[in-house]
Scaffold this active site. Sequence first.
Site, short mmCIF file in Angstrom:
data_model
loop_
_atom_site.label_atom_id
_atom_site.label_comp_id
_atom_site.label_asym_id
_atom_site.label_seq_id
_atom_site.Cartn_x
_atom_site.Cartn_y
_atom_site.Cartn_z
N VAL A 61 0.86 -1.19 0.00
CA VAL A 61 0.00 0.00 0.00
C VAL A 61 0.89 1.23 0.00
CG1 VAL A 61 -1.70 1.34 1.29
CG2 VAL A 61 -1.91 -1.15 1.18
N ALA A 106 4.34 4.09 3.09
CA ALA A 106 3.98 2.85 2.41
C ALA A 106 4.14 1.70 3.40
CB ALA A 106 4.86 2.62 1.19
N LYS A 107 3.59 0.57 3.05
CA LYS A 107 3.78 -0.65 3.84
C LYS A 107 3.43 -1.82 2.96
CE LYS A 107 5.10 -1.45 8.11
NZ LYS A 107 6.10 -0.64 8.82
N GLY A 108 4.03 -2.95 3.25
CA GLY A 108 3.74 -4.14 2.46
C GLY A 108 4.04 -5.38 3.24
#
Length: 397
Positions: A61, A106-108
């Site tokens: 994201v 962001a992050k994933g």
Amino acid sequence: MTIYDDEVFQMACEQFRVIADYLNIDKDDREWATYPKRAIAVTLPVHMDDGSTKAFQGYRVQHHIALGPTKGGTRFAPSLSMGETAALAMWMSWKCALAQLPYGGAKGGVAVDPSQLSRTELEAVSRRYMQEMIPFVGPHTDIMGPDMGTNEQIMAWFMDTYSVYMGYAVNEIVTGKPVAIGGTEGRREATGRGAVYLIERAMSMLKMDPEKCTAIVQGFGNVGSVAALSLAYKSGVKVVGISDAYAAIYNPKGIDVKAAEQHMLKKGNLPAAVDRVITGKNAGQIKCRILAEAANGPTTPEADLILENRWDEIFVIPDILCNAGGVIVSYFEWVQGLQAFLWTESEVTDKLFRILEHSFAQVIKRAKEHKVSHRTAAMAIGVERVIKAKQVRGLFP
């Protein structure tokens, strides 16, 4: 219903709503600032050691790009969802803006328990995840880093996979990688060191003698162990309690933190503290003078209301300030990669403390002048910077 429906995302949205009301943000700008710019879900088929093929779910994201490329960790955890990933990306946005880093959040990650994978399977999951993300990431688009369940080795596999695709070494595509391939000195310790620096600043403000203080550290992973070691052997604080997801150790005479770390290294990594551990049910029972949030989203909005009423008892160092050391030093690593110019660990640590000092001073000043909680002050500074950048850039088309 949205793809982000999740308790953690709802909590992040509620926190934003409180700040939006406080800042009188226009209703038209709120949804635009809350929902991510881009969300990617991928399926990762992987050959397992037993000859079977197993499919894992992966996510990434990217919250906003108003200030620059997005930046955020990659989490390997069995319960990971799109909603949790989006919440973590949003918190990263406010964190980067508070520290004045040129990033959006962001992050994933992958919904997987890395402890249940062999090294070969873990490498296959890691490389497949990066392979699927190549169209959406880049050194000037979205830079990955480590998070819960990932480490330097996984970042090395990410970098290699991207570099093989590009045809040349691109070490600035990820941060938190080994120093041998362009990582930076001090990255692994950055979050824990940063948290302890801020705890020391709070103790100084409150005129507390570290050698007369005790501390309990929840979570004994990368951040908690470094923080505990720094508190015990640098600050002079007596660490009387440590815990993880499975056990808690308490000794009023003090714990041998170095021995605990050696036990952890021999027996395997212990889990970190996670989100929503301070709730409306237990916030009133907390007994401490300084509450340092080294995890992401550890305190629910209900608990925040209770802690705000106890502001004269408990000095809260909010998460987006307290654990910012990791992304700050990741930023340094990215800059060094772009410039092909490495810094010493002392340079890295000095620059880290300078940024944390500036952020800490701003939060304390805002909280005092506006008579608001430290969390409100910290988030307001971050949200203001993002909203201003969005407004100045405008909406296209």
